[in-house]
Design a protein around this motif. Structure first.
Motif, PDB file in Angstrom:
ATOM      1  N   ASP A 221       0.843  -1.204   0.000  1.00  0.00           N
ATOM      2  CA  ASP A 221       0.000   0.000   0.000  1.00  0.00           C
ATOM      3  C   ASP A 221       0.878   1.252   0.000  1.00  0.00           C
ATOM      4  O   ASP A 221       0.637   2.196  -0.765  1.00  0.00           O
ATOM      5  CB  ASP A 221      -0.912  -0.021   1.233  1.00  0.00           C
ATOM      6  CG  ASP A 221      -2.046   0.990   1.138  1.00  0.00           C
ATOM      7  OD1 ASP A 221      -2.365   1.444   0.024  1.00  0.00           O
ATOM      8  OD2 ASP A 221      -2.622   1.318   2.196  1.00  0.00           O
ATOM      9  N   HIS A 225       1.024   4.143  -2.799  1.00  0.00           N
ATOM     10  CA  HIS A 225       0.847   5.585  -2.533  1.00  0.00           C
ATOM     11  C   HIS A 225       1.997   6.379  -3.148  1.00  0.00           C
ATOM     12  O   HIS A 225       1.803   7.459  -3.716  1.00  0.00           O
ATOM     13  CB  HIS A 225       0.779   5.852  -1.025  1.00  0.00           C
ATOM     14  CG  HIS A 225      -0.399   5.219  -0.370  1.00  0.00           C
ATOM     15  ND1 HIS A 225      -0.429   4.914   0.968  1.00  0.00           N
ATOM     16  CD2 HIS A 225      -1.602   4.823  -0.870  1.00  0.00           C
ATOM     17  CE1 HIS A 225      -1.601   4.355   1.254  1.00  0.00           C
ATOM     18  NE2 HIS A 225      -2.320   4.298   0.163  1.00  0.00           N
ATOM     19  N   HIS A 290      -5.202   2.732  -7.499  1.00  0.00           N
ATOM     20  CA  HIS A 290      -6.230   2.753  -6.456  1.00  0.00           C
ATOM     21  C   HIS A 290      -7.623   2.698  -7.065  1.00  0.00           C
ATOM     22  O   HIS A 290      -8.503   2.008  -6.542  1.00  0.00           O
ATOM     23  CB  HIS A 290      -6.072   3.989  -5.569  1.00  0.00           C
ATOM     24  CG  HIS A 290      -5.104   3.781  -4.433  1.00  0.00           C
ATOM     25  ND1 HIS A 290      -3.751   3.705  -4.619  1.00  0.00           N
ATOM     26  CD2 HIS A 290      -5.311   3.622  -3.097  1.00  0.00           C
ATOM     27  CE1 HIS A 290      -3.157   3.505  -3.450  1.00  0.00           C
ATOM     28  NE2 HIS A 290      -4.082   3.458  -2.507  1.00  0.00           N
ATOM     29  N   HIS A 304      -6.336  -4.387   0.765  1.00  0.00           N
ATOM     30  CA  HIS A 304      -6.213  -3.155  -0.019  1.00  0.00           C
ATOM     31  C   HIS A 304      -4.857  -3.002  -0.718  1.00  0.00           C
ATOM     32  O   HIS A 304      -4.802  -2.708  -1.919  1.00  0.00           O
ATOM     33  CB  HIS A 304      -6.479  -1.957   0.897  1.00  0.00           C
ATOM     34  CG  HIS A 304      -6.185  -0.651   0.256  1.00  0.00           C
ATOM     35  ND1 HIS A 304      -6.898  -0.177  -0.822  1.00  0.00           N
ATOM     36  CD2 HIS A 304      -5.223   0.283   0.512  1.00  0.00           C
ATOM     37  CE1 HIS A 304      -6.406   1.000  -1.191  1.00  0.00           C
ATOM     38  NE2 HIS A 304      -5.389   1.294  -0.402  1.00  0.00           N
ATOM     39  N   CYS A 308      -4.173  -2.970  -4.796  1.00  0.00           N
ATOM     40  CA  CYS A 308      -3.530  -1.851  -5.513  1.00  0.00           C
ATOM     41  C   CYS A 308      -2.314  -2.343  -6.286  1.00  0.00           C
ATOM     42  O   CYS A 308      -2.117  -2.006  -7.463  1.00  0.00           O
ATOM     43  CB  CYS A 308      -3.078  -0.766  -4.534  1.00  0.00           C
ATOM     44  SG  CYS A 308      -4.408   0.133  -3.740  1.00  0.00           S
TER      45      CYS A 308
HETATM   46 FE   FE2 Z   1      -3.985   2.942  -0.305  1.00  0.00          FE
END
Ligand code: FE2
Length: 396
Positions: A221, A225, A290, A304, A308
């Motif tokens: 994650d 990002h 995302h 999550h 991604c």
């Molecule tokens: Fe995220």
């Protein structure tokens, strides 16, 4: 982004951040004589943290609420509001402290938003229910669903203590609320200036408790990002520096943390990477990967970060060649890996997507959408490119 072509930007970061191993020990002194309500991820009890915090906080601890593993859903926010809001209503000035991963932190962001006035529908409830339910959740749910403006809120001071290295929620103004009360289920985005916490304690020592799967998926994650901040139309020179630094750290240190879970240097680097990526995408927001991830999580229950990451090589391929700045930054991301392997060629951005895919494979991630239950990847990619997050993507 050349200096001559540099456009203006703004940077808003109101969160008072503490970083470092052991920094959570500063929380007690900072709290002073204020009271506290703690929302903690469920393992906190087994880890002995509940006993320690209960002892440290003493009479100031007004409630300890445990958040079991799972999605940050509307239903759970409602359930926790019924537990937490009466305590906060009776304790003006109390601080809501969120101790946990992304789910716990995101639910706490919603719970800090206690309506000043009871929702009119509360009048339909029995007197006893009204006594223990001083402000209705329905007004908040309507705002989260975009059906009504936010009601006047009594905002509770919110402190965040992440126990994973990846969410970035402690430095962003948004939270994800999965609305499983409607069919089909939908992702609601809580995205308000009052979504920023007041204070964050990013203590890498807390992440040592993460099991391997959580370490990997939260690291993915953070990597997402960082890369999404790079191939983003809202990038700026500060977000670029932070994002490259974060991505390089994850690529270098996540495999180490997976091999050696107690490696202090690896845990610290991943926490710092998560914070850097959090700062970067707090300004740029996310993008294509995302946008594509949420349906996978809703349909398959995929964590999550993993949902991604499986789209990152796709996004990389689409991003390369669109923008000199992005190409240059992506080369920097892989430069550390290239140097380590003594093969400077793999730093070239046109090979980067393959290199990233190989790295993801090395940590057990298949980037074949079909292996994640997605059989219409191309249609989804086209739809995502036209979504709000997709339009942040440099190649959209
Ligand atoms: Fe995220």
């Amino acid at each position: 982004m050349t200096v001559s072509g540099l456009t203006g930007f703004q940077w808003r970061m109101p969160v008072d951040v503490r970083f470092g191993a052991g920094c959570v020990s500063e929380l007690n002194g900072r709290l002073g004589d204020r009271s506290a309500v703690v929302m903690a991820f469920e393992p906190a009890t087994a880890l002995g943290w509940r006993a320690q915090w209960t002892s440290d906080l003493g009479q100031r601890l007004r409630a300890w609420v445990e958040v079991p593993d799972g999605l940050s859903s509307m239903a759970r926010c409602r359930e926790f509001a019924e537990q937490v809001w009466p305590v906060l209503a009776a304790e003006p000035g109390a601080v809501l402290i969120a101790l946990g991963g992304g789910t716990t932190l995101d639910i706490a962001k919603v719970l800090r938003c206690r309506p000043v006035e009871a929702d009119p529908r509360i009048d339909q409830l029995a007197d006893e229910r009204r006594r223990t339910h001083p402000a209705g959740f329905d007004a908040v749910a309507d705002a989260l669903r975009g059906r009504a403006p936010w009601p006047a809120l009594d905002l509770t001071p919110l402190w965040m203590v992440p126990t994973t290295a990846g969410t970035g929620s402690e430095v962003t103004r948004w939270a994800t609320v999965w609305d499983t009360d409607v069919q089909p289920a939908q992702k609601r985005s809580f995205d308000e200036v009052f979504g920023f916490a007041d204070c964050a304690f990013v203590d890498p020592a807390l992440t040592h408790s993460c099991p391997a799967a959580v370490t990997r998926d939260t690291g993915l994650d953070a990597l997402s990002h960082a890369l999404e901040a790079i191939w983003n139309r809202h990038a700026n020179p500060f977000s670029d520096v932070l994002a490259v630094s974060a991505a390089r750290k994850v690529l270098t240190w996540l495999p180490v943390a997976l091999r050696e879970p107690a490696n202090v240097e690896a845990r610290s680097a991943l926490s710092l990477a998560s914070l850097e990526a959090g700062f970067a995408f707090s300004q740029t927001r996310t993008a294509l990967a995302h946008a594509l991830s949420y349906a996978v999580t809703l349909e398959q229950g995929t964590p999550h970060g993993l949902a991604c990451a499986l789209w990152l090589p796709t996004a990389w391929k689409l991003a390369q060649g669109c923008d000199e700045r992005v190409d240059s930054l992506l080369e920097q991301v892989l430069a550390a890996e290239a140097g380590k392997r003594g093969d400077p060629r793999i730093a070239c951005s046109h090979l980067g997507a393959h290199r990233l895919q190989a790295w993801l494979s090395s940590v057990g991630v298949s980037c074949d959408p079909a292996s994640h239950g997605v059989l219409d990847a191309e249609r989804r990619i086209q739809a995502a490119l036209n979504s709000p997050r997709g339009r942040n993507f440099i190649a959209a």
